[in-house]
Scaffold this motif. Structure first.
Motif, PDB file in Angstrom:
ATOM      1  N   SER A   1       7.065  18.600   6.331  1.00 48.07           N
ATOM      2  CA  SER A   1       6.062  17.896   7.115  1.00 48.07           C
ATOM      3  C   SER A   1       6.112  16.403   6.825  1.00 48.07           C
ATOM      4  O   SER A   1       6.444  15.996   5.710  1.00 48.07           O
ATOM      5  N   THR A   2       5.811  15.621   7.848  1.00 48.54           N
ATOM      6  CA  THR A   2       5.738  14.168   7.704  1.00 48.54           C
ATOM      7  C   THR A   2       4.574  13.662   8.541  1.00 48.54           C
ATOM      8  O   THR A   2       4.439  14.014   9.709  1.00 48.54           O
ATOM      9  N   ILE A   3       3.737  12.841   7.925  1.00 51.46           N
ATOM     10  CA  ILE A   3       2.611  12.225   8.621  1.00 51.46           C
ATOM     11  C   ILE A   3       2.820  10.716   8.627  1.00 51.46           C
ATOM     12  O   ILE A   3       3.008  10.103   7.569  1.00 51.46           O
ATOM     13  N   PHE A   4       2.827  10.118   9.814  1.00 51.43           N
ATOM     14  CA  PHE A   4       2.978   8.669   9.941  1.00 51.43           C
ATOM     15  C   PHE A   4       1.607   8.035  10.130  1.00 51.43           C
ATOM     16  O   PHE A   4       0.761   8.550  10.856  1.00 51.43           O
ATOM     17  N   GLU A   5       1.427   6.887   9.488  1.00 48.52           N
ATOM     18  CA  GLU A   5       0.147   6.189   9.570  1.00 48.52           C
ATOM     19  C   GLU A   5       0.378   4.690   9.457  1.00 48.52           C
ATOM     20  O   GLU A   5       1.222   4.236   8.679  1.00 48.52           O
ATOM     21  N   SER A   6      -0.368   3.917  10.224  1.00 52.44           N
ATOM     22  CA  SER A   6      -0.298   2.457  10.148  1.00 52.44           C
ATOM     23  C   SER A   6      -1.303   1.968   9.112  1.00 52.44           C
ATOM     24  O   SER A   6      -2.470   2.345   9.152  1.00 52.44           O
ATOM     25  N   VAL A   7      -0.828   1.154   8.161  1.00 53.12           N
ATOM     26  CA  VAL A   7      -1.695   0.627   7.100  1.00 53.12           C
ATOM     27  C   VAL A   7      -1.412  -0.857   6.914  1.00 53.12           C
ATOM     28  O   VAL A   7      -0.405  -1.386   7.402  1.00 53.12           O
ATOM     29  N   MET A   8      -2.289  -1.535   6.189  1.00 53.21           N
ATOM     30  CA  MET A   8      -2.089  -2.942   5.865  1.00 53.21           C
ATOM     31  C   MET A   8      -1.500  -3.047   4.464  1.00 53.21           C
ATOM     32  O   MET A   8      -1.899  -2.324   3.547  1.00 53.21           O
ATOM     33  N   ALA A   9      -0.563  -3.947   4.285  1.00 52.76           N
ATOM     34  CA  ALA A   9       0.107  -4.112   3.000  1.00 52.76           C
ATOM     35  C   ALA A   9      -0.845  -4.662   1.944  1.00 52.76           C
ATOM     36  O   ALA A   9      -1.676  -5.523   2.225  1.00 52.76           O
ATOM     37  N   THR A  10      -0.720  -4.148   0.724  1.00 54.14           N
ATOM     38  CA  THR A  10      -1.453  -4.716  -0.397  1.00 54.14           C
ATOM     39  C   THR A  10      -0.753  -6.002  -0.822  1.00 54.14           C
ATOM     40  O   THR A  10       0.344  -6.319  -0.354  1.00 54.14           O
ATOM     41  N   LYS A  11      -1.371  -6.737  -1.724  1.00 52.34           N
ATOM     42  CA  LYS A  11      -0.762  -7.978  -2.211  1.00 52.34           C
ATOM     43  C   LYS A  11       0.579  -7.705  -2.874  1.00 52.34           C
ATOM     44  O   LYS A  11       1.559  -8.419  -2.664  1.00 52.34           O
ATOM     45  N   GLU A  12       0.646  -6.630  -3.686  1.00 56.75           N
ATOM     46  CA  GLU A  12       1.891  -6.283  -4.369  1.00 56.75           C
ATOM     47  C   GLU A  12       2.970  -5.883  -3.360  1.00 56.75           C
ATOM     48  O   GLU A  12       4.132  -6.303  -3.479  1.00 56.75           O
ATOM     49  N   GLN A  13       2.599  -5.079  -2.379  1.00 54.20           N
ATOM     50  CA  GLN A  13       3.571  -4.649  -1.367  1.00 54.20           C
ATOM     51  C   GLN A  13       4.074  -5.836  -0.553  1.00 54.20           C
ATOM     52  O   GLN A  13       5.272  -5.922  -0.248  1.00 54.20           O
ATOM     53  N   SER A  14       3.184  -6.755  -0.203  1.00 60.71           N
ATOM     54  CA  SER A  14       3.582  -7.949   0.550  1.00 60.71           C
ATOM     55  C   SER A  14       4.599  -8.760  -0.233  1.00 60.71           C
ATOM     56  O   SER A  14       5.583  -9.262   0.323  1.00 60.71           O
ATOM     57  N   THR A  15       4.377  -8.889  -1.539  1.00 62.36           N
ATOM     58  CA  THR A  15       5.293  -9.654  -2.388  1.00 62.36           C
ATOM     59  C   THR A  15       6.656  -8.978  -2.467  1.00 62.36           C
ATOM     60  O   THR A  15       7.698  -9.622  -2.301  1.00 62.36           O
ATOM     61  N   LEU A  16       6.664  -7.680  -2.709  1.00 64.62           N
ATOM     62  CA  LEU A  16       7.920  -6.944  -2.840  1.00 64.62           C
ATOM     63  C   LEU A  16       8.715  -6.941  -1.542  1.00 64.62           C
ATOM     64  O   LEU A  16       9.954  -7.022  -1.557  1.00 64.62           O
ATOM     65  N   LEU A  17       8.020  -6.849  -0.415  1.00 62.11           N
ATOM     66  CA  LEU A  17       8.698  -6.777   0.879  1.00 62.11           C
ATOM     67  C   LEU A  17       8.880  -8.153   1.524  1.00 62.11           C
ATOM     68  O   LEU A  17       9.367  -8.255   2.645  1.00 62.11           O
ATOM     69  N   MET A  18       8.497  -9.209   0.789  1.00 64.27           N
ATOM     70  CA  MET A  18       8.674 -10.587   1.258  1.00 64.27           C
ATOM     71  C   MET A  18       7.997 -10.803   2.607  1.00 64.27           C
ATOM     72  O   MET A  18       8.578 -11.340   3.545  1.00 64.27           O
ATOM     73  N   MET A  19       6.737 -10.351   2.698  1.00 66.34           N
ATOM     74  CA  MET A  19       5.970 -10.438   3.938  1.00 66.34           C
ATOM     75  C   MET A  19       4.693 -11.227   3.686  1.00 66.34           C
ATOM     76  O   MET A  19       4.222 -11.321   2.553  1.00 66.34           O
ATOM     77  N   PRO A  20       4.093 -11.779   4.744  1.00 68.43           N
ATOM     78  CA  PRO A  20       2.783 -12.416   4.599  1.00 68.43           C
ATOM     79  C   PRO A  20       1.738 -11.385   4.165  1.00 68.43           C
ATOM     80  O   PRO A  20       1.891 -10.191   4.414  1.00 68.43           O
ATOM     81  N   SER A  21       0.680 -11.841   3.520  1.00 68.38           N
ATOM     82  CA  SER A  21      -0.380 -10.937   3.078  1.00 68.38           C
ATOM     83  C   SER A  21      -1.009 -10.211   4.271  1.00 68.38           C
ATOM     84  O   SER A  21      -1.092 -10.760   5.365  1.00 68.38           O
ATOM     85  N   ASN A  22      -1.433  -8.980   4.030  1.00 67.43           N
ATOM     86  CA  ASN A  22      -2.092  -8.154   5.048  1.00 67.43           C
ATOM     87  C   ASN A  22      -1.216  -7.880   6.270  1.00 67.43           C
ATOM     88  O   ASN A  22      -1.719  -7.704   7.385  1.00 67.43           O
ATOM     89  N   SER A  23       0.099  -7.849   6.069  1.00 67.93           N
ATOM     90  CA  SER A  23       1.006  -7.508   7.166  1.00 67.93           C
ATOM     91  C   SER A  23       0.967  -6.000   7.424  1.00 67.93           C
ATOM     92  O   SER A  23       0.652  -5.216   6.523  1.00 67.93           O
ATOM     93  N   PRO A  24       1.306  -5.557   8.637  1.00 70.63           N
ATOM     94  CA  PRO A  24       1.280  -4.121   8.936  1.00 70.63           C
ATOM     95  C   PRO A  24       2.474  -3.383   8.338  1.00 70.63           C
ATOM     96  O   PRO A  24       3.592  -3.894   8.317  1.00 70.63           O
ATOM     97  N   LEU A  25       2.201  -2.182   7.837  1.00 74.95           N
ATOM     98  CA  LEU A  25       3.241  -1.306   7.321  1.00 74.95           C
ATOM     99  C   LEU A  25       3.124   0.046   8.024  1.00 74.95           C
ATOM    100  O   LEU A  25       2.044   0.433   8.477  1.00 74.95           O
ATOM    101  N   LEU A  26       4.247   0.746   8.115  1.00 73.90           N
ATOM    102  CA  LEU A  26       4.234   2.112   8.630  1.00 73.90           C
ATOM    103  C   LEU A  26       4.448   3.037   7.446  1.00 73.90           C
ATOM    104  O   LEU A  26       5.493   3.000   6.799  1.00 73.90           O
ATOM    105  N   ALA A  27       3.444   3.836   7.137  1.00 72.90           N
ATOM    106  CA  ALA A  27       3.517   4.758   6.011  1.00 72.90           C
ATOM    107  C   ALA A  27       3.949   6.138   6.488  1.00 72.90           C
ATOM    108  O   ALA A  27       3.431   6.651   7.480  1.00 72.90           O
ATOM    109  N   ALA A  28       4.922   6.715   5.790  1.00 76.39           N
ATOM    110  CA  ALA A  28       5.392   8.067   6.093  1.00 76.39           C
ATOM    111  C   ALA A  28       5.172   8.940   4.863  1.00 76.39           C
ATOM    112  O   ALA A  28       5.833   8.763   3.844  1.00 76.39           O
ATOM    113  N   CYS A  29       4.212   9.875   4.954  1.00 75.12           N
ATOM    114  CA  CYS A  29       3.903  10.779   3.846  1.00 75.12           C
ATOM    115  C   CYS A  29       4.624  12.106   4.083  1.00 75.12           C
ATOM    116  O   CYS A  29       4.445  12.730   5.126  1.00 75.12           O
ATOM    117  N   THR A  30       5.419  12.534   3.126  1.00 73.93           N
ATOM    118  CA  THR A  30       6.247  13.728   3.320  1.00 73.93           C
ATOM    119  C   THR A  30       6.048  14.755   2.216  1.00 73.93           C
ATOM    120  O   THR A  30       5.761  14.409   1.068  1.00 73.93           O
TER     121      THR A  30
END
Length: 241
Positions: free
Chosen positions: A183-212
């Motif tokens: 099973s996989t559930i996709f969800e749109s979430v906002m990046a945390t500060k740590e995630q934004s830094t790691l992914l080299m994105m502006p703060s609060n950028s959109p992410l697509l989360a896939a939970c499997t």
């Protein structure tokens, strides 16, 4: 040289560059020429080029990596339901250069969410893998994977895999294991500060989360994980077989 028209120069440049992107003129790992190179090609100043590129960026056609350059936003991340091949091999098949960095691995107490999705008691321990995945030096996703620490304790003894691959570690540790996502559930979430830094994105950028949730060939739980993909450049391609 661009033809004269009533449109502002930056809009004409925007249309020209977009047309070149659509016609696949740029094929050096999908990297665009520099502002200086564009300025020479179109005989305009860098400010005008920058306006055109900013418009392309705002509409999601391109993205910039600080210190590296500007790239076309067309990375279609392969997401296989069966999961019969590694992330690296899938990215290589698309013509990109893959890399996975192990951010950390720990044995922790299972949270309620992790325990529920692995079918274990919350008092039991799990192995947590934190991974940062790249395509062409661009960080595209952060993954958190959890395994029962008792059943899959051998994973800890095979972390020296070079280049790092969780798929290869699992295969080496348990060669007879066949893993399939159930099973996989996709969800749109906002990046945390740590995630934004790691992914080299502006703060609060959109992410697509896939939970499997994954199981073995006998129907037993193997892995529960969540991958967070950059929402500005990644397009998820679902492989059903």
């Amino acid at each position: 040289m661009l033809k004269k028209s009533d449109k502002p120069m930056y809009l004409k440049l925007y249309e020209k560059i977009l047309n070149n992107i659509e016609n696949k003129k740029y094929n050096n790992y999908d990297k665009l020429p520099s502002e200086n190179e564009f300025a020479k090609e179109f005989c305009v100043n860098r400010h005008t080029i920058r306006q055109a590129l900013e418009l392309l960026k705002s509409e999601g056609f391109i993205y910039t990596i600080l210190g590296k350059g500007t790239y076309i936003s067309n990375i279609k991340v392969p997401y296989s339901i069966s999961d019969k091949s590694s992330y690296s091999s899938k990215i290589l098949d698309l013509g990109y250069e893959p890399k996975t960095t192990l951010l950390g691995v720990d044995i922790i107490e299972a949270s309620e969410d992790v325990a529920k999705n692995l079918g274990i008691n919350t008092k039991l321990k799990v192995i947590e893998f934190r991974l940062l995945r790249f395509a062409n030096d661009l960080p595209i996703s952060i993954s958190y994977s959890y395994f029962d620490a008792y059943l899959y304790r051998e994973l800890i003894n095979n972390l020296d895999c070079k280049p790092f691959s969780l798929y290869k570690i699992l295969e080496k540790s348990y060669p007879n294991l066949e893993v399939t996502k159930i099973s996989t559930i996709f969800e749109s979430v906002m990046a945390t500060k740590e995630q934004s830094t790691l992914l080299m994105m502006p703060s609060n950028s959109p992410l697509l989360a896939a939970c499997t949730i994954s199981k073995d060939q006998n129907g037993n739980f193997v892995e529960y994980g969540t991958s967070y993909f950059r929402g500005d450049i990644c397009k998820i391609k679902i492989d059903l077989i």
